[in-house]
Design a protein around this motif. Structure first.
Motif, PDB file in Angstrom:
ATOM      1  N   LEU A 248       8.265  12.046  11.076  1.00  0.00           N
ATOM      2  CA  LEU A 248       7.652  13.195  10.307  1.00  0.00           C
ATOM      3  C   LEU A 248       8.510  13.833   9.471  1.00  0.00           C
ATOM      4  N   ARG A 249       9.945  14.001   9.895  1.00  0.00           N
ATOM      5  CA  ARG A 249      11.092  14.447   9.177  1.00  0.00           C
ATOM      6  C   ARG A 249      11.433  13.714   8.080  1.00  0.00           C
ATOM      7  N   ALA A 250      11.557  12.416   8.242  1.00  0.00           N
ATOM      8  CA  ALA A 250      11.991  11.474   7.293  1.00  0.00           C
ATOM      9  C   ALA A 250      10.779  11.344   6.189  1.00  0.00           C
ATOM     10  N   VAL A 251       9.673  10.913   6.639  1.00  0.00           N
ATOM     11  CA  VAL A 251       8.564  11.055   5.652  1.00  0.00           C
ATOM     12  C   VAL A 251       8.515  12.293   4.712  1.00  0.00           C
TER      13      VAL A 251
ATOM     14  N   MET B 196       3.079   9.072  -6.473  1.00  0.00           N
ATOM     15  CA  MET B 196       3.659  10.352  -6.554  1.00  0.00           C
ATOM     16  C   MET B 196       4.784  10.434  -7.532  1.00  0.00           C
ATOM     17  N   GLY B 197       5.081   9.094  -8.234  1.00  0.00           N
ATOM     18  CA  GLY B 197       5.924   9.602  -9.454  1.00  0.00           C
ATOM     19  C   GLY B 197       7.351   9.256  -8.703  1.00  0.00           C
ATOM     20  N   HIS B 198       7.556   8.854  -7.347  1.00  0.00           N
ATOM     21  CA  HIS B 198       8.791   8.430  -7.171  1.00  0.00           C
ATOM     22  C   HIS B 198       9.651   7.513  -7.834  1.00  0.00           C
ATOM     23  N   PRO B 199      11.044   7.535  -8.143  1.00  0.00           N
ATOM     24  CA  PRO B 199      11.801   6.968  -9.149  1.00  0.00           C
ATOM     25  C   PRO B 199      12.035   5.482  -8.606  1.00  0.00           C
ATOM     26  N   ARG B 200      11.940   5.230  -7.539  1.00  0.00           N
ATOM     27  CA  ARG B 200      12.085   3.838  -6.787  1.00  0.00           C
ATOM     28  C   ARG B 200      11.186   3.670  -5.569  1.00  0.00           C
ATOM     29  N   PRO B 201       9.822   3.430  -5.985  1.00  0.00           N
ATOM     30  CA  PRO B 201       8.726   3.327  -4.970  1.00  0.00           C
ATOM     31  C   PRO B 201       9.071   2.209  -4.108  1.00  0.00           C
ATOM     32  N   GLY B 202       9.620   1.045  -4.516  1.00  0.00           N
ATOM     33  CA  GLY B 202       9.919   0.189  -3.513  1.00  0.00           C
ATOM     34  C   GLY B 202      11.068   0.415  -2.571  1.00  0.00           C
ATOM     35  N   ASP B 203      12.119   1.068  -2.707  1.00  0.00           N
ATOM     36  CA  ASP B 203      13.085   1.374  -1.857  1.00  0.00           C
ATOM     37  C   ASP B 203      12.292   2.444  -0.910  1.00  0.00           C
ATOM     38  N   ALA B 204      11.513   3.499  -1.468  1.00  0.00           N
ATOM     39  CA  ALA B 204      11.003   4.637  -0.744  1.00  0.00           C
ATOM     40  C   ALA B 204      10.103   3.793   0.467  1.00  0.00           C
TER      41      ALA B 204
ATOM     42  N   THR C 158       0.927  -1.146   0.135  1.00  0.00           N
ATOM     43  CA  THR C 158       0.062  -0.100   0.144  1.00  0.00           C
ATOM     44  C   THR C 158       0.926   1.272  -0.197  1.00  0.00           C
ATOM     45  N   ILE C 159       1.864   1.093   0.874  1.00  0.00           N
ATOM     46  CA  ILE C 159       2.822   2.397   0.731  1.00  0.00           C
ATOM     47  C   ILE C 159       3.604   2.694  -0.252  1.00  0.00           C
TER      48      ILE C 159
ATOM     49  N   ASP D 293      10.752   0.850   1.626  1.00  0.00           N
ATOM     50  CA  ASP D 293      11.720   0.517   2.566  1.00  0.00           C
ATOM     51  C   ASP D 293      12.067   1.352   3.674  1.00  0.00           C
ATOM     52  N   ASP D 294      12.348   2.711   3.036  1.00  0.00           N
ATOM     53  CA  ASP D 294      12.859   3.729   4.032  1.00  0.00           C
ATOM     54  C   ASP D 294      11.586   3.982   4.910  1.00  0.00           C
TER      55      ASP D 294
END
Length: 196
Positions: free
Chosen positions: A184-187, A148-156, A140-141, A158-159
């Motif tokens: 909140l800062r990390a997200v 959002m168009g993140h270039p590496r959604p799987g890595d994001a 889901t995340i 995981d982060d």
């Protein structure tokens, strides 16, 4: 005709519901291995026969507890989807919900991580129930980051979970305000990476 009392009018809560509610409270606040079946039977006001009518074993009850927590998590994320129309706003809301949760007085860490830590065998039904939840949540995340168009959604994703799990542990063991702020800062940074 005699008047009916409140207790005569109001139906009692079904025994299975009482067992699950009692187990949910005790398992989360004290740990799944710490709380015994006899205590759950006593506090849910059922007989031993009634308990075993609905749950063949304590492990079966723990699985039902995990599945109940999973249903609540899914309902919460569906509510987020209804409230917000963009992946960014949805992710912000999920992070805000977690940040709020870690500062409540009743917070005792992640119920899924807590339960999984008490069962070493990855094939145990409790671990499998936790894995089903985790796979759904990660997916889901990841979909939100993909949206959002993140270039590496799987890595994001995981982060995100590293930050989330760290916030849960940090709040449970130390300073909830610092854990909340760091999450909140990390997200926020992850969302900025998606936009960049």
């Amino acid at each position: 005709m005699a008047e009916l009392t409140d207790s005569a009018v109001r139906p009692t809560t079904h025994a299975k519901v009482r067992i699950l509610a009692t187990a949910d409270t005790l398992f989360y606040s004290e740990g799944v291995h710490t709380v015994g079946v006899d205590r759950i039977i006593s506090e849910s006001r059922v007989t031993k026969a009634t308990f075993y009518k609905y749950f063949r074993s304590k492990d079966g009850l723990i699985v039902a507890y995990i599945e109940g927590r999973d249903k609540r998590a899914r309902a919460a994320l569906q509510d987020v989807e209804r409230r917000h129309d963009t992946p960014e706003r949805r992710l912000h809301d999920v992070a805000s919900m977690i940040a709020t949760e870690v500062r409540t007085d009743s917070f005792h860490g992640c119920p899924f991580i807590n339960a999984a830590a008490q069962f070493a065998d990855p094939m145990h039904p409790v671990r499998q129930a936790v894995s089903i939840h985790r796979e759904w949540y990660v997916s889901t995340i990841e979909d939100l980051f993909r949206g959002m168009g993140h270039p590496r959604p799987g890595d994001a994703a995981d982060d995100f979970f590293l930050a989330r799990d760290g916030a849960f542990s940090g709040a449970n063991l130390g300073d909830p305000i610092a854990a909340q702020t760091a999450l909140l800062r990390a997200v926020h940074r992850m969302i900025e990476d998606s936009a960049g």
